[in-house]
Design a protein around this motif. Sequence first.
Motif, PDB file in Angstrom:
ATOM      1  N   ARG A 131      11.342   1.562   1.293  1.00 22.46           N
ATOM      2  CA  ARG A 131      10.742   0.395   0.633  1.00 22.46           C
ATOM      3  C   ARG A 131      10.712   0.561  -0.879  1.00 22.46           C
ATOM      4  NH1 ARG A 131       6.185   0.831   5.003  1.00 22.46           N
ATOM      5  NH2 ARG A 131       6.849  -0.794   6.452  1.00 22.46           N
ATOM      6  N   HIS A 157       6.632  -3.547  -5.252  1.00 21.85           N
ATOM      7  CA  HIS A 157       5.728  -4.552  -5.845  1.00 21.85           C
ATOM      8  C   HIS A 157       6.454  -5.447  -6.853  1.00 21.85           C
ATOM      9  CE1 HIS A 157       5.498  -1.422  -8.971  1.00 21.85           C
ATOM     10  NE2 HIS A 157       5.225  -2.404  -9.791  1.00 21.85           N
ATOM     11  N   LEU A 169       8.463   2.154  -2.490  1.00 22.26           N
ATOM     12  CA  LEU A 169       7.071   1.967  -2.885  1.00 22.26           C
ATOM     13  C   LEU A 169       6.824   2.781  -4.159  1.00 22.26           C
ATOM     14  CD1 LEU A 169       4.252   0.895  -1.976  1.00 22.26           C
ATOM     15  CD2 LEU A 169       3.937   3.124  -0.874  1.00 22.26           C
ATOM     16  N   MET A 200       0.307   2.382   0.243  1.00 22.74           N
ATOM     17  CA  MET A 200       1.043   1.116   0.146  1.00 22.74           C
ATOM     18  C   MET A 200       0.074  -0.059   0.023  1.00 22.74           C
ATOM     19  SD  MET A 200       4.167  -0.390   2.204  1.00 22.74           S
ATOM     20  CE  MET A 200       4.274  -2.062   2.813  1.00 22.74           C
ATOM     21  N   MET A 203      -2.695   0.652   6.061  1.00 27.94           N
ATOM     22  CA  MET A 203      -2.368  -0.125   4.851  1.00 27.94           C
ATOM     23  C   MET A 203      -3.568  -1.009   4.490  1.00 27.94           C
ATOM     24  SD  MET A 203       1.508  -1.453   5.511  1.00 27.94           S
ATOM     25  CE  MET A 203       2.865  -0.300   5.677  1.00 27.94           C
ATOM     26  N   ALA A 253       8.208   4.516   3.501  1.00 29.76           N
ATOM     27  CA  ALA A 253       7.778   4.403   2.101  1.00 29.76           C
ATOM     28  C   ALA A 253       8.980   4.603   1.190  1.00 29.76           C
ATOM     29  CB  ALA A 253       6.693   5.440   1.806  1.00 29.76           C
ATOM     30  N   ARG A 303       2.995  -7.922   4.569  1.00 28.37           N
ATOM     31  CA  ARG A 303       4.014  -6.903   4.832  1.00 28.37           C
ATOM     32  C   ARG A 303       4.099  -6.614   6.321  1.00 28.37           C
ATOM     33  NH1 ARG A 303       6.960  -7.034   0.388  1.00 28.37           N
ATOM     34  NH2 ARG A 303       8.267  -5.955   1.877  1.00 28.37           N
ATOM     35  N   LYS A 342      -1.446   0.126  -3.580  1.00 25.68           N
ATOM     36  CA  LYS A 342      -0.510  -0.187  -4.677  1.00 25.68           C
ATOM     37  C   LYS A 342      -0.111  -1.660  -4.672  1.00 25.68           C
ATOM     38  CE  LYS A 342       2.158   0.778  -8.135  1.00 25.68           C
ATOM     39  NZ  LYS A 342       1.741   1.487  -9.362  1.00 25.68           N
ATOM     40  N   MET A 343       0.066  -2.231  -3.492  1.00 25.91           N
ATOM     41  CA  MET A 343       0.555  -3.605  -3.428  1.00 25.91           C
ATOM     42  C   MET A 343      -0.488  -4.623  -3.876  1.00 25.91           C
ATOM     43  SD  MET A 343       3.637  -3.302  -2.704  1.00 25.91           S
ATOM     44  CE  MET A 343       4.171  -4.969  -2.343  1.00 25.91           C
TER      45      MET A 343
END
Lengths: 295, 614
Positions: free
Chosen positions: A115, A262, A117, A81, B283, A112, B272, A84-85
């Motif tokens: 969300r 995203h 994701l 996460m 994260m 996940a 987040r 990727k974000m």
Amino acid sequence: MTETKKKINIKLFKGSVKPNWCPGCGDYGLLSATTKVLAQMGYEPHNTLIISGIGCSSSFPHWTTAYGIHMLHGRALPAAMGAKMVNPSLNVVVVGGDGDGYGIGAGHFIHAARRNLDVTYLVMNNQIYGLTLGQSSPSSQIGHITLTTPEGVDERPINPIALALGAGASFVARGFTGDTKHLAGLVQQAFEHTGFSFIDVLSPCVTFNKLNTYDWFRERVYKLDDENHDSTDIGQAFVRGQEWGERIPLGIYYQSKMFALHQTDPTSRDRIPINEPLGFKKQNISYESVFNDFK
Amino acid sequence: MTIRVIWITLTYLSDDTKSSSLIRYAIRIGGVAGDGLQSTGSLLQKYFNRLGYYVVGHPGTQSTIRGGHVWQHVEISSQEIFSFDRPLNFLIALSEETLEVHLRDMKENSYVLINADKVKIEKFHQELIQRKIKVLSFPLSKLSREIDVKRAVLANTIAIGALITLLGIPMEGYIDTLRKRFGGREKLLDMNLKALDLGKTYLRENYLDAFVSVTPATLEGMKAIVISGNEMIALGATASGLKFLAQYPITPASSILTYLSNKASRYGIVVRQAEDELAAITMCIGAAYTGVRVMTASSGPGISLMSEAFGYAGMTETPIVIVDSMRAGPSTGIPTKMEQADLYSIMFMSHGEAPRAILAPRSIKEAFDVTVKAFNIADKYQLPVVILSDFALSEQTASIDEFELDVEINRGKIWTKATDEHPKYKRYELTEDGISPRAFPGTKDAEYILVGAEHDEDSHSLSGNRAGLPESWDLREKMFKKRFRKMELLRDEMDGPELYGVKNADYTVLCWGSTQGAVREAIDGLNQENSTSWNMLSFVDLFPFPFEKFLPFIKNIKTSIMFEVNYTGQLENLIHHHTDWKPTHSIRPLHGETPTPSSITLEITELLNQEENQ
Ligand SMILES: Cc1ncc(C[n+]2csc(CCOP(=O)(O)OP(=O)(O)O)c2C)c(N)n1
Ligand code: SF4
């Protein structure tokens, strides 16, 4: 205009280090299917990121040429996460075992999924703890005698399909490493899907799971595609998701289109954070506006 | 050893009662959770800041949303102040408990404004008269109902109207503050303006001669901001180029998350809320690997959860910044009280041995610079850096002059393409300084796997089939030494303690982190009131401990007192470990309340008197 089609090197993602999995381990099937599909779809190692947890299956990234994170046991998805974000242009693939994803990391799995994701999550489900030499796993079958269950497993196994559906995953499928061609097709569709794509990959552990073997699965699996399953219907998906034992469905249980995380995040929906300038000044944020909040 | 008897009073600050106008004025509003005290406190601080006063605010909270006693402390001064203090000049008691808890903190000639509809004053009469505390009795509930039956919080504004009138300072500033706050919500604004006016009239009609003179403000209004420690850390992080914040809510770290959530898009940060702290830190590791600056923040329980990943960041040399806003532990402890007891647990967090850095800002002002330094250290040395804040520093507010937001950013060694020096990319190349270049996904020819297992220069794991092979023995040792070479370099970059007060003083008080402001003011008082001389050594950079920068101070320290808010004497032991030096005395308050100049002075006095009597 002439455009010569780039010749695909099918081995582009095949790493130089040889896997240390047992001969016959199911995980080889997913590895070859995945590396092949990545190459075929035109991804390149430098913009592909493969993230895993801990377990036999989680060594997967080391056997490829892509970027990778071999994370802590159960924590692959949150790492994915973060990655990727801040860089949505990466193709992020998350892999691991059933202990990793349905046990210690189960909390992250549902989040996940909810969300949405935009990563593909491939769980090599062998219903046993391989790397730690044969303890029961959250997906071990009732009655299975393992190192830690001398009288047989007495806890009901997790149902990853129903769990993913319940958590709101937008792509839920099941594959089998005994049928790599079909599996490769699923992996490709998962990569094509925008949002959280999850495949429970039945991947026999030939060393520690003498119950759920290739033959055991071969006698039971069938393809959803052959039975008129409507993968846009979540009700049907839940019904098929209850099937286990006599008949085990393979294929896409459910797929829906919705915004991935995203695409809704206030920041990454309109920019790629890693490419953005740093600090107030370079981002053209006036000091006055910053300080005004505190007056 | 013998110690001279010293005599110290608690009114060490310029004694208000003697002069006709007050330099420093302390206000407190107490009530029950849900009374809107935080909002009132914040408005009041912004108002005084607007007028050009130095302001400090301190919240007294409990872990309750409704009911339970809470209070908000606001202190103003025409001279710079470094801490809040307990002695009160004005108390607004919205509940009876407020008097039970805070009456003891009131000065002679101070005022208490009570909500007569809720507070039965009779049982306090005797004490109030004895201590010359004046009562302003307002039927606040009834008065607020006159404006709007449903908005009990208007009582706060009525009380503020009375306070401002009592102080004889301009009301307009408060009206402007309200206007900014309720911008666009005309009805709310109107009700508040009415309430303000009602407070003024009620005071004048019923207490004609009530008046207090405060020294005029010295600052140019609107040049300063009122900001909390957490907000300052958030600004420091944004200035440093933060691009990813993942956090799970916990007092007293939450306000970093809430502040930056509201600024995310504008400041270009992906913010987040994670499902737990393990997720938050992992994260961050994922985002840091991908190439951005990251931060997470938490407090005791959440920090403990992060432990495994903390070691992973150290082992994989991944730069992350973690804010530990310390609260009183262990376990759930007292969530809304401060403590300085996480130094050890951060020093030793996670199994095995991995590099890390620990910095403890000593004031809200300093929190910005320390955060910037934390990010630069993290990138330069490629390790996790912990900013040790605590409840007091995180949640306290202070007025601070506007400052430069553009800072120097050092992202450390980064590999983008083959060069003569680095023809082939090796993530953990064995270099002289122990620092190897990082490369981010998207970079061609640098693909590697981040791995928590011991690894070779190419980041290939030594744990699987290569474990135990002779080649691995050697590599393991080399990698270990490489990681710890960085720590020695980093130690040079750590600042030593700062000396404040009289040089070669009779007494030296040592402290670290947020208690610095209060200790400093205690020292000032002690120097003013006594024949003895005092100074302070305060630490901000704690780990790796810059012992070489401390050594030169030792020869000038006569009698010393180590002041830290924990049971075991954590910094004291760390100093001793490196230098063999030990303080003469230690004060380690454990009551949970934020140390103030008065409480510190009292503790010092008691300690020295005890010594004398022995
Ligand atoms: C926090 C933590 N607990 C325990 C372990 C030990 N451990 C390593 S792999 C594993 C289970 C692996 O099982 P699974 O995820 O199903 O993967 P498989 O080996 O079967 O592919 C465990 C318990 C660990 N590495 N980390
Ligand atoms: S132990 Fe099982 S899971 Fe692990 S490599 Fe061998 S066959 Fe595969």
